[in-house]
Design an enzyme around this catalytic site. Structure first.
Site, PDB file in Angstrom:
ATOM      1  N   CYS A   1       0.863  -1.310   0.049  1.00 21.25           N
ATOM      2  CA  CYS A   1       0.019   0.119  -0.175  1.00 21.25           C
ATOM      3  C   CYS A   1       0.878   1.512  -0.011  1.00 21.25           C
ATOM      4  O   CYS A   1       1.613   1.322   0.888  1.00 21.25           O
ATOM      5  CB  CYS A   1      -0.874  -0.015   1.366  1.00 21.25           C
ATOM      6  SG  CYS A   1      -1.734   1.615   1.378  1.00 21.25           S
TER       7      CYS A   1
ATOM      8  N   CYS B   1       0.384   4.766   0.288  1.00 25.53           N
ATOM      9  CA  CYS B   1       0.389   6.067   1.153  1.00 25.53           C
ATOM     10  C   CYS B   1       0.681   5.474   2.331  1.00 25.53           C
ATOM     11  O   CYS B   1       1.408   6.175   3.143  1.00 25.53           O
ATOM     12  CB  CYS B   1      -0.996   6.463   1.113  1.00 25.53           C
ATOM     13  SG  CYS B   1      -2.352   5.112   1.707  1.00 25.53           S
TER      14      CYS B   1
END
Length: 145
Positions: A53, A55
């Site tokens: 992921c 972010c």
């Protein structure tokens, strides 16, 4: 020559693995490795649930790296990779109860028991320096003799 999806993913994922293992963090790839290492680790252990992921994981790994420059450190450093080493990650998450599965996330354990946990929602939208500061605080509280 065509590239398979698996080989493509390995090429994409490997630098994310290396970012942590290059710091001296031991990667646990199977449920057996998780049990053997977490249950036999005396003292404090950091367990990083790595993730693709962008972010959250993009600041998690650098935050861990910054925190590991602190003078108080856990005795053991481990990582599992969510979405890649699924069985190992599921086994590691059993040690993090009552927290729900979260990736990335960071656990601090003492003698195989969870004592501190940073969930994904505590990583998202935070800088690596802020994550590192949280970890250094936990190291100060739990990793000093």
């Amino acid at each position: 020559m065509s590239m398979t999806f698996d080989s493509y993913m390995k090429d994409v994922i490997q630098p994310m693995r290396d970012e942590l293992t290059g710091l001296g963090i031991k990667e646990l790839r199977t449920p057996g490795e998780v049990v053997e290492n977490l249950e036999n680790a005396k003292g404090t252990s950091l367990v990083v649930v790595n993730s693709v992921c962008g972010c959250a994981a993009g600041n998690c790994r650098p935050g861990v790296a910054q925190a590991l420059g602190h003078d108080a450190l856990p005795d053991h450093l481990f990582t599992v990779f969510a979405g890649q080493d699924k069985e190992a990650t599921a086994k590691a998450r059993e040690y993090f109860e009552p927290y729900p599965p979260s990736s990335p996330s960071i656990a601090l354990m003492k003698d195989g028991k969870l004592i501190y946990f940073i969930q994904r929602n505590q990583i998202e939208d935070r800088t690596a320096a802020e994550i590192a500061a949280d970890l250094r605080g936990a190291f100060d509280n739990y990793c000093r003799a």
